[in-house]
Design an enzyme around this catalytic site. Structure first.
Site, PDB file in Angstrom:
ATOM      1  CG  HIS A  17     101.879  -3.475  38.261  1.00  0.00           C
ATOM      2  ND1 HIS A  17     102.736  -4.547  38.217  1.00  0.00           N
ATOM      3  CD2 HIS A  17     101.867  -3.072  39.557  1.00  0.00           C
ATOM      4  CE1 HIS A  17     103.221  -4.787  39.426  1.00  0.00           C
ATOM      5  NE2 HIS A  17     102.703  -3.916  40.268  1.00  0.00           N
ATOM      6  CE  LYS A  41     108.194  -5.910  48.002  1.00  0.00           C
ATOM      7  NZ  LYS A  41     107.218  -5.427  47.032  1.00  0.00           N
ATOM      8  NE  ARG A  90      97.726  -6.616  44.860  1.00  0.00           N
ATOM      9  CZ  ARG A  90      99.003  -6.949  44.922  1.00  0.00           C
ATOM     10  NH1 ARG A  90      99.477  -7.873  44.131  1.00  0.00           N
ATOM     11  NH2 ARG A  90      99.799  -6.381  45.786  1.00  0.00           N
ATOM     12  CB  SER A 128     105.565  -8.990  41.089  1.00  0.00           C
ATOM     13  OG  SER A 128     105.070  -7.774  40.573  1.00  0.00           O
TER      14      SER A 128
HETATM   15  P1  ADP Z   1     105.367  -2.023  45.863  1.00  0.00           P
HETATM   16  O1  ADP Z   1     106.559  -2.887  46.157  1.00  0.00           O
HETATM   17  O2  ADP Z   1     105.663  -0.567  45.965  1.00  0.00           O
HETATM   18  O3  ADP Z   1     104.103  -2.428  46.560  1.00  0.00           O
HETATM   19  P2  ADP Z   1     104.331  -3.234  43.456  1.00  0.00           P
HETATM   20  O4  ADP Z   1     105.012  -3.257  42.129  1.00  0.00           O
HETATM   21  O5  ADP Z   1     104.125  -4.523  44.145  1.00  0.00           O
HETATM   22  O6  ADP Z   1     105.146  -2.194  44.304  1.00  0.00           O
HETATM   23  O7  ADP Z   1     102.923  -2.521  43.307  1.00  0.00           O
HETATM   24  C1  ADP Z   1     102.798  -1.217  42.812  1.00  0.00           C
HETATM   25  C2  ADP Z   1     101.359  -0.780  42.931  1.00  0.00           C
HETATM   26  O8  ADP Z   1     100.526  -1.559  42.093  1.00  0.00           O
HETATM   27  C3  ADP Z   1     100.779  -0.938  44.345  1.00  0.00           C
HETATM   28  O9  ADP Z   1      99.905   0.124  44.595  1.00  0.00           O
HETATM   29  C4  ADP Z   1     100.038  -2.238  44.265  1.00  0.00           C
HETATM   30  O10 ADP Z   1      99.010  -2.321  45.235  1.00  0.00           O
HETATM   31  C5  ADP Z   1      99.498  -2.149  42.861  1.00  0.00           C
HETATM   32  N1  ADP Z   1      99.186  -3.452  42.300  1.00  0.00           N
HETATM   33  C6  ADP Z   1      99.975  -4.547  42.238  1.00  0.00           C
HETATM   34  N2  ADP Z   1      99.326  -5.575  41.664  1.00  0.00           N
HETATM   35  C7  ADP Z   1      98.091  -5.120  41.350  1.00  0.00           C
HETATM   36  C8  ADP Z   1      96.924  -5.715  40.754  1.00  0.00           C
HETATM   37  N3  ADP Z   1      96.904  -6.990  40.369  1.00  0.00           N
HETATM   38  N4  ADP Z   1      95.824  -4.932  40.611  1.00  0.00           N
HETATM   39  C9  ADP Z   1      95.849  -3.650  41.021  1.00  0.00           C
HETATM   40  N5  ADP Z   1      96.879  -3.035  41.597  1.00  0.00           N
HETATM   41  C10 ADP Z   1      97.998  -3.764  41.759  1.00  0.00           C
END
Ligand code: ADP
Length: 158
Positions: A17, A41, A90, A128
């Protein structure tokens, strides 16, 4: 001034992130990192805790504002007067989900544009969920999360 909203659960924020946010600062003048507090979630950190973690991480960075929202992202974006959403991708399963979300948001709010940034290779495996497992079972996570997140997660999980 070009502003984008980076929405997400951030439960917890990972270096994946943070990497997307830092790289996006070269493109946008201002980023609003918006914590979605009403995801289906079961979160490990409350909305408030996630906002606090992100605020601590981005302390002293005036181009980044941390906020939270409930309900639809399109309504939040309208309320903030922002028409650009930034999301990270990703892999193909992210792509499919993001594609669907972007189209749904566009249908509800035609002025809204979703911009995607590809992850950097070294973060493509980071999620996460994986981080939570690594910390819970005593693995080394220093390359994956900010020290502030690592300390908070250890406190929460162990
Ligand atoms: P959500 O539940 O809305 O998907 P996340 O916190 O899981 O929220 O992800 C927020 C954003 O960050 C999403 O666009 C996700 O694809 C991106 N993201 C999560 N992990 C990574 C990573 N390792 N590299 C790049 N983008 C990521």
């Amino acid at each position: 001034m070009k502003t984008a909203i980076c929405p997400g659960s951030f439960d917890p924020p990972t270096n994946g992130h943070l990497n997307i946010i830092e790289r996006a600062l070269k493109i946008f003048d201002r980023l609003i990192v918006a914590v979605a507090v009403n995801t289906a979630k079961q979160p490990i950190f409350t909305g408030e805790e996630r906002v606090d973690l992100l605020q601590e991480i981005f302390d002293g960075q005036p181009k980044i504002q941390v906020d939270r929202f409930e309900g639809l992202l399109v309504d939040y974006a309208k309320g903030r007067g922002v028409t650009t959403i930034l999301r990270g991708i990703r892999n193909m399963s992210d792509y499919e989900y993001e594609f669907q979300m972007a189209l749904a948001n566009k249908a509800m709010h035609p002025e809204l544009e979703t911009i995607f940034m590809m992850t950097e290779g070294r973060y493509s495996h980071l999620s996460s969920t994986i981080i939570k497992d690594v910390i819970q079972y005593g693995g080394k996570a220093s390359e994956m999360i900010h020290p502030i997140v690592e300390a908070a997660l250890k406190k929460k999980l162990r």
